[in-house]
Scaffold this motif. Structure first.
Motif, PDB file in Angstrom:
ATOM      1  N   VAL A  92       0.834  -1.206   0.000  1.00  0.00           N
ATOM      2  CA  VAL A  92       0.000   0.000   0.000  1.00  0.00           C
ATOM      3  C   VAL A  92       0.870   1.257   0.000  1.00  0.00           C
ATOM      4  CG1 VAL A  92      -0.277   0.411   2.501  1.00  0.00           C
ATOM      5  CG2 VAL A  92      -2.174   0.858   0.950  1.00  0.00           C
ATOM      6  N   LYS A 138      -7.777   6.244  -1.075  1.00  0.00           N
ATOM      7  CA  LYS A 138      -8.054   4.874  -0.633  1.00  0.00           C
ATOM      8  C   LYS A 138      -6.781   4.178  -0.156  1.00  0.00           C
ATOM      9  CE  LYS A 138     -12.275   4.077  -3.277  1.00  0.00           C
ATOM     10  NZ  LYS A 138     -12.971   3.243  -4.289  1.00  0.00           N
ATOM     11  N   GLU A 172      -6.168   2.804   3.568  1.00  0.00           N
ATOM     12  CA  GLU A 172      -5.714   1.428   3.807  1.00  0.00           C
ATOM     13  C   GLU A 172      -4.421   1.432   4.620  1.00  0.00           C
ATOM     14  OE1 GLU A 172      -6.026  -2.686   3.629  1.00  0.00           O
ATOM     15  OE2 GLU A 172      -7.458  -1.208   2.860  1.00  0.00           O
ATOM     16  N   LYS A 193      -5.223   1.902   8.218  1.00  0.00           N
ATOM     17  CA  LYS A 193      -5.771   0.677   8.797  1.00  0.00           C
ATOM     18  C   LYS A 193      -4.678  -0.335   9.097  1.00  0.00           C
ATOM     19  CE  LYS A 193      -9.061  -3.029   7.763  1.00  0.00           C
ATOM     20  NZ  LYS A 193     -10.008  -3.560   6.743  1.00  0.00           N
TER      21      LYS A 193
END
Length: 444
Positions: A363, A428, A432, A435
């Motif tokens: 990511v 996004k 992510e 998270k």
């Protein structure tokens, strides 16, 4: 950050800010959406109820240490009194050894009433259950945070999608306005025999395509807003207007922290270890209880020569010890099961840790690429806008064809869509990243 113009003569459309938080009347920010969901989302309400249940379970196990008092009462009427065999020597000293005489004892009416008290002084299973429910309560709290994280993640994605669709509609509106203006000019030129009918048809086709695209995007926008309302736990009829300014933080970095998945696995590990410890103790440690009883026993007779009903008190207090000698290896089998579960838990911890590290690296690369794409497409929009403006000027001078204008317009629209796609990819990926590093509820 530099402001991007969507089209020729198009006013400032899209603000990309760093740490900006503008709140307008009747506009829902992403934080307001999440705050509303914390109160009204049914999944979070159920998770809070589960936390309340776990608290009650913990109190229930602690209540096993409180003395228990029970009352008992019974009445028995013997139609046939029980028999006992008495040695004949009891009645006749000269009776031979080994001879007996049957005899009935008691009276037909028997009444018992008493209070019994029981209180554990030491019980490994009770103390083990208290420890287990305490850890289980911690696990339930982590499950609530996990649900909260999922709801925030879902709302953020929906909110970002709504923002992108909102700006897509803005781009389409401006493109449609320009195409309509171009169509009027082409129709006027056609009437003056300076443009062919096919040129007018080409522009009409573009206007029709933009109109259809606008209807499609508008429908998707309403669907995303409805999904956002559902995630928030509000009525579909609720009026909802999102904040159009996209908060784009291109320098944000997050400190690695334990994710909820890892913390939940560690809590499960503690719970399994506690259960194994309790089972081991139950094999080698006795249980000690304080017991007591106070009551009365009544005997009644309603025959000749005289009827009576007499009551006699009874009471005692003492300590009861219970020690397991052998239970058919049941406890050992339970321990073996828990040991295997503990091994699986440790394997799962390693698996999730490795997977998380891999996902963090991926990511980070995605966010880096998306960030670069935002910068590149921003430049492409400026370049496409310049080309379009120059093509319009050349067309007015007769040095460019209608096809050149339409191609320049398509290039500009593609740059706009690529820009919006890059922004949503970055947002996004950033979400992510929050998270995966355990920061999604910290940095919201």
């Amino acid at each position: 950050m530099k402001l991007v113009n969507a089209h020729i003569f198009f006013p400032v459309l899209l603000f990309i800010t760093i740490g900006m938080n503008t709140i307008h009347a009747q506009v829902w920010t992403i934080q307001q959406c999440f705050d509303t969901a914390k109160v009204q989302n049914k999944s979070l309400q159920m998770s809070r109820n589960n936390m309340a249940i776990s608290v009650q379970k913990e109190k229930e196990t602690k209540a096993n240490l409180i003395p228990k008092i029970t009352t008992n009462a019974d009445y028995k009427y013997f139609s046939n009194l029980p028999y006992q065999l008495m040695p004949l020597s009891t009645f006749n000293p000269t009776a031979p050894e080994g001879t007996f005489k049957n005899a009935q004892f008691g009276v037909p009416h028997n009444i018992n009433a008493n209070l019994q008290l029981s209180m554990p002084l030491y019980n490994t299973q009770v103390y083990g259950a208290i420890q287990a429910t305490k850890i289980a309560s911690e696990f339930t709290a982590l499950q609530y945070q996990k649900t909260e994280e999922q709801i925030y993640f879902e709302i953020s994605n929906l909110y970002y999608n709504a923002q992108i669709l909102y700006h897509q509609l803005a781009f389409i509106d401006q493109n449609l306005m320009n195409s309509t203006s171009l169509l009027k000019n082409m129709q006027l030129l056609n009437e003056q025999l300076f443009a062919k009918g096919t040129d007018v048809s080409k522009v009409k086709l573009q206007v029709a395509q933009l109109t259809t695209q606008k209807e499609s995007i508008s429908s998707k926008y309403e669907q995303v807003l409805n999904a956002l309302k559902f995630a928030m736990g509000v009525s579909i009829e609720q009026k909802l207007q999102i904040e159009p300014n996209i908060q784009y933080q291109n320098t944000n970095e997050y400190s690695p922290s334990s994710t909820l998945d890892i913390r939940m696995i560690r809590t499960q590990n503690r719970l399994l270890s506690s259960e194994i410890n309790t089972l081991n103790k139950s094999r080698f440690f006795p249980s000690i209880n304080l017991i007591g009883m106070y009551g009365t026993t009544g005997f009644g007779y309603n025959g000749q020569p005289a009827s009576f009903l007499d009551f006699y008190p009874i009471g005692f207090a003492g300590v009861q010890l219970s020690y397991p000698l052998f239970n058919g290896t049941v406890t050992q089998r339970k321990i073996n099961q828990k040991i295997i579960e503990l091994k699986n838990n440790e394997l799962q911890f390693g698996l999730i840790s490795e997977q998380n590290n891999m996902q963090v690296q991926n990511v980070q690369m995605q966010r880096k690429i998306a960030k670069k794409s935002v910068e590149t497409t921003t430049e492409q929009i400026e370049l496409a806008k310049t080309i379009y403006e120059q093509t319009i000027i050349l067309k007015s001078q007769g040095a460019a064809s209608l096809t050149d204008v339409l191609l320049a317009d398509n290039v500009l629209r593609e740059a706009q869509q690529a820009y919006l796609a890059a922004v949503i990819d970055y947002l996004k990926a950033d979400l992510e990243h929050k998270k995966l590093t355990g920061n999604i509820l910290i940095t919201k």
